[in-house]
Motif scaffolding. Structure first.
Motif, mmCIF file in Angstrom:
data_model
loop_
_atom_site.group_PDB
_atom_site.id
_atom_site.type_symbol
_atom_site.label_atom_id
_atom_site.label_comp_id
_atom_site.label_asym_id
_atom_site.label_seq_id
_atom_site.Cartn_x
_atom_site.Cartn_y
_atom_site.Cartn_z
ATOM 1 N N SER A 84 12.813 -4.762 -12.755
ATOM 2 C CA SER A 84 13.679 -3.918 -13.586
ATOM 3 C C SER A 84 13.611 -4.357 -15.047
ATOM 4 O O SER A 84 13.569 -3.520 -15.952
ATOM 5 C CB SER A 84 15.123 -3.983 -13.089
ATOM 6 N N ALA A 85 13.594 -5.663 -15.282
ATOM 7 C CA ALA A 85 13.473 -6.166 -16.654
ATOM 8 C C ALA A 85 12.131 -5.754 -17.257
ATOM 9 O O ALA A 85 12.051 -5.392 -18.437
ATOM 10 C CB ALA A 85 13.623 -7.680 -16.661
ATOM 11 N N ARG A 86 11.091 -5.786 -16.458
ATOM 12 C CA ARG A 86 9.769 -5.381 -16.932
ATOM 13 C C ARG A 86 9.769 -3.899 -17.311
ATOM 14 O O ARG A 86 9.198 -3.498 -18.325
ATOM 15 C CB ARG A 86 8.730 -5.662 -15.849
ATOM 16 N N LYS A 87 10.431 -3.087 -16.497
ATOM 17 C CA LYS A 87 10.513 -1.650 -16.777
ATOM 18 C C LYS A 87 11.286 -1.408 -18.077
ATOM 19 O O LYS A 87 10.881 -0.586 -18.898
ATOM 20 C CB LYS A 87 11.182 -0.945 -15.596
ATOM 21 N N MET A 88 12.382 -2.152 -18.279
ATOM 22 C CA MET A 88 13.157 -2.022 -19.515
ATOM 23 C C MET A 88 12.318 -2.434 -20.722
ATOM 24 O O MET A 88 12.367 -1.791 -21.771
ATOM 25 C CB MET A 88 14.420 -2.878 -19.446
ATOM 26 N N ALA A 89 11.546 -3.516 -20.575
ATOM 27 C CA ALA A 89 10.701 -3.978 -21.669
ATOM 28 C C ALA A 89 9.631 -2.946 -22.006
ATOM 29 O O ALA A 89 9.319 -2.725 -23.182
ATOM 30 C CB ALA A 89 10.061 -5.310 -21.305
ATOM 31 N N ALA A 118 6.972 -5.204 -2.335
ATOM 32 C CA ALA A 118 8.186 -4.687 -2.956
ATOM 33 C C ALA A 118 8.635 -3.430 -2.226
ATOM 34 O O ALA A 118 7.825 -2.639 -1.757
ATOM 35 C CB ALA A 118 7.939 -4.373 -4.426
ATOM 36 N N ILE A 119 9.940 -3.268 -2.134
ATOM 37 C CA ILE A 119 10.517 -2.045 -1.584
ATOM 38 C C ILE A 119 10.951 -1.218 -2.800
ATOM 39 O O ILE A 119 11.936 -1.531 -3.443
ATOM 40 C CB ILE A 119 11.729 -2.337 -0.678
ATOM 41 N N GLY A 120 10.171 -0.214 -3.111
ATOM 42 C CA GLY A 120 10.503 0.678 -4.206
ATOM 43 C C GLY A 120 9.960 0.218 -5.548
ATOM 44 O O GLY A 120 9.423 -0.873 -5.692
ATOM 45 N N VAL A 121 10.125 1.098 -6.526
ATOM 46 C CA VAL A 121 9.732 0.867 -7.919
ATOM 47 C C VAL A 121 10.985 1.081 -8.753
ATOM 48 O O VAL A 121 11.710 2.066 -8.527
ATOM 49 C CB VAL A 121 8.620 1.859 -8.337
ATOM 50 N N PRO A 122 11.287 0.190 -9.691
ATOM 51 C CA PRO A 122 12.512 0.359 -10.475
ATOM 52 C C PRO A 122 12.608 1.753 -11.100
ATOM 53 O O PRO A 122 11.633 2.282 -11.619
ATOM 54 C CB PRO A 122 12.398 -0.709 -11.564
ATOM 55 N N TRP A 123 13.801 2.310 -11.001
ATOM 56 C CA TRP A 123 14.177 3.587 -11.586
ATOM 57 C C TRP A 123 13.565 4.791 -10.874
ATOM 58 O O TRP A 123 13.803 5.920 -11.262
ATOM 59 C CB TRP A 123 13.844 3.675 -13.067
ATOM 60 N N SER A 124 12.793 4.575 -9.846
ATOM 61 C CA SER A 124 12.207 5.724 -9.147
ATOM 62 C C SER A 124 13.254 6.339 -8.219
ATOM 63 O O SER A 124 14.153 5.667 -7.731
ATOM 64 C CB SER A 124 10.972 5.310 -8.352
ATOM 65 N N GLN A 125 13.106 7.631 -7.991
ATOM 66 C CA GLN A 125 14.016 8.332 -7.101
ATOM 67 C C GLN A 125 13.387 8.378 -5.714
ATOM 68 O O GLN A 125 12.212 8.723 -5.567
ATOM 69 C CB GLN A 125 14.307 9.741 -7.609
ATOM 70 N N PHE A 150 17.215 -2.128 -8.406
ATOM 71 C CA PHE A 150 16.497 -3.400 -8.276
ATOM 72 C C PHE A 150 15.677 -3.337 -6.997
ATOM 73 O O PHE A 150 16.197 -2.947 -5.957
ATOM 74 C CB PHE A 150 17.463 -4.587 -8.225
ATOM 75 N N VAL A 151 14.415 -3.711 -7.097
ATOM 76 C CA VAL A 151 13.542 -3.644 -5.930
ATOM 77 C C VAL A 151 14.020 -4.621 -4.863
ATOM 78 O O VAL A 151 14.723 -5.588 -5.149
ATOM 79 C CB VAL A 151 12.055 -3.951 -6.288
ATOM 80 N N GLY A 152 13.608 -4.342 -3.643
ATOM 81 C CA GLY A 152 13.817 -5.255 -2.532
ATOM 82 C C GLY A 152 12.458 -5.755 -2.093
ATOM 83 O O GLY A 152 11.428 -5.412 -2.689
#
Length: 180
Positions: A84-89, A118-125, A150-152
């Protein structure tokens, strides 16, 4: 008298020689029994060796799994927040964290080598799955659209930590949409 001594001496000598012969023949029988038992002892030792090798391999596998689990638990907070931090950056190039993203590539490679995904991608629906996701509210229904906050992580079929999800998109994504 001299002849009686020789007579008794002969008898004693015969008796001693007979005892020696009997002793030697019983040793040969014992050795032949031991020789016959030797192949079964070798087989038993070979089987025991195979069992010990198998136990050693199982212990090695278990130790490796325990090490991975312990290491993952110690890194879990970093691992769940980092994507998530990487996506924000990436969304905000002015953030000083932009240059730090490349430093985490070895960590991503380690997870890949361990078979941790990883379970999911940050911010993805995605559609809400109670097995894979941890909701921010209790009233979500399976299949309902949610956003990954946040990914799992999972290793094979085992969920190490569920992805944290919400009905609403993350605030930064809302800001990105509003600026367009």
């Amino acid at each position: 008298m001299h002849e009686s001594n020789v007579f008794w001496f002969g008898w004693i000598l015969t008796f001693v020689v007979s005892c020696i012969v009997l002793s030697l023949s019983s040793k040969r029988k014992t050795n032949s029994i031991e020789d016959a038992a030797a192949p079964s002892k070798i087989t038993d030792l070979e089987q025991q060796c195979l069992r010990l090798r198998e136990q050693l391999q199982q212990q090695k596998t278990q130790l490796n799994q325990d090490f991975q689990t312990d290491t993952f638990e110690q890194l879990q907070t970093l691992l769940t927040n980092y994507p998530s931090a990487r996506k924000m950056a990436a969304a905000n190039p002015n953030l000083p964290a932009q240059n730090l993203s490349a430093l985490f590539t070895p960590l991503e490679n380690l997870l890949e080598n361990w078979g941790i995904e990883a379970i999911g991608v940050p911010w993805s629906q995605v559609s809400y799955n109670p097995r894979l996701h941890q909701p921010d509210t209790d009233d979500l229904l399976a299949g309902e659209p949610v956003y990954i906050r946040f990914v799992g992580y999972q290793q094979g079929d085992r969920i190490l930590c569920p992805a944290r999800v919400s009905r609403t998109p993350p605030p930064i994504q809302n800001a990105e949409s509003a600026s367009r």
